[in-house]
Enzyme design. Structure first.
Site, short mmCIF file in Angstrom:
data_model
loop_
_atom_site.label_atom_id
_atom_site.label_comp_id
_atom_site.label_asym_id
_atom_site.label_seq_id
_atom_site.Cartn_x
_atom_site.Cartn_y
_atom_site.Cartn_z
N HIS A 297 0.84 -1.19 0.00
CA HIS A 297 0.00 0.00 0.00
C HIS A 297 0.88 1.25 0.00
O HIS A 297 2.09 1.18 0.19
CB HIS A 297 -0.92 0.02 1.22
CG HIS A 297 -2.06 -0.94 1.13
ND1 HIS A 297 -1.92 -2.29 1.37
CD2 HIS A 297 -3.37 -0.75 0.80
CE1 HIS A 297 -3.09 -2.89 1.21
NE2 HIS A 297 -3.98 -1.99 0.86
N LYS B 262 -0.26 4.68 4.62
CA LYS B 262 -1.12 3.74 5.34
C LYS B 262 -0.45 3.37 6.66
O LYS B 262 0.67 2.85 6.69
CB LYS B 262 -1.38 2.48 4.50
CG LYS B 262 -2.37 1.51 5.14
CD LYS B 262 -2.74 0.40 4.19
CE LYS B 262 -3.69 -0.62 4.82
NZ LYS B 262 -4.95 -0.01 5.27
#
Length: 244
Positions: free
Chosen positions: A131, A135
């Site tokens: 990600h 994140k």
């Protein structure tokens, strides 16, 4: 008209949800609330949507349930064990309802379902999820959910083969499945599940390139949270995957 308060409204998913609520027939946006704003701003809403962070989300859920709102949780970090802590409270009251959605992408839900099916045929399984650098949690909620589905599918077969799990680089085990997390610039959201067998390998890969991938799932979950009581885990419980 169903009024919706969005907590975490200034983040990517929160902003998208606000836009969707304003466009949906039968819904109206009650309030846009930041992750650190007073939750009392949501008072009077019918539904509270949570897109905060793992450290904040439990307090948001507690406030919403205490206020007798329906709750839609899109925040990561809600493993099956954590959900169990609120399950008794929700199931004891027939008027309460909460839906936990680790990933609102239809493609991601399908990939996790396919992984659970394949898990019965392979003993060597690992997950790699990547990600964007911003994140804050790892493993992702999607990876945790996928691993839990794999573990449930293998309940009668036993844990997956995961050699050298004492080494930190081997990943974090979730339901016996090693999960490896990557956080870096240039990535949006990607998960790959590897299945190893004698003389072969199966790879299930899903990648989302932007917020548009989650819009259909958000609409589906908003429609469902108005009607469903009890605890619902996963978008797969709201669509017909042909597996039940």
């Amino acid at each position: 008209m169903t009024s919706v308060a969005v907590v975490g409204a200034h983040g990517r998913m929160g902003r998208l949800t606000c836009e969707i609520v304003e466009e949906l027939d039968g819904f109206e946006l009650h309030s846009r609330i930041g992750s650190h704003d007073a939750l009392e701003q949501a008072a009077g809403a019918d539904v509270l949507v949570d897109f905060t962070v793992p450290a904040v989300s439990p307090a948001v859920v507690d406030f919403a349930l205490s206020s007798r709102m329906r709750v839609l949780v899109g925040t990561s970090g809600w493993s099956r064990d954590r959900i169990a802590k609120v399950e008794a409270r929700v199931t004891a009251d027939p008027e309460l309802g909460i839906i936990f959605v680790p990933n609102f992408s239809i493609g991601s839900v399908l990939a996790s379902s396919f992984a659970a099916t394949a898990a019965r045929f392979f003993d060597s399984i690992e997950i790699v999820e990547a990600h964007h650098a911003g994140k804050v949690d790892s493993p992702s909620g999607t990876a945790v959910r996928t691993a839990e589905l794999i573990g449930a599918a293998r309940a009668e077969l036993g844990p997956v083969e995961a050699p050298h799990v004492d080494q930190r680089a081997r990943g974090q085990q979730v339901s016996s499945v090693p999960v490896h997390s990557v956080r870096m610039a240039g990535v949006s959201a990607r998960q790959t599940v590897y299945f190893g067998g004698t003389g072969e390998r199966l790879t299930l890969d899903h990648e989302a390139f932007g917020e548009d991938a989650y819009a259909a799932g958000i609409r589906l979950a908003l429609a469902a949270v108005v009607e469903r009581t009890g605890v619902t885990i996963g978008l797969d419980q709201l669509i017909d995957l042909g597996t039940r």
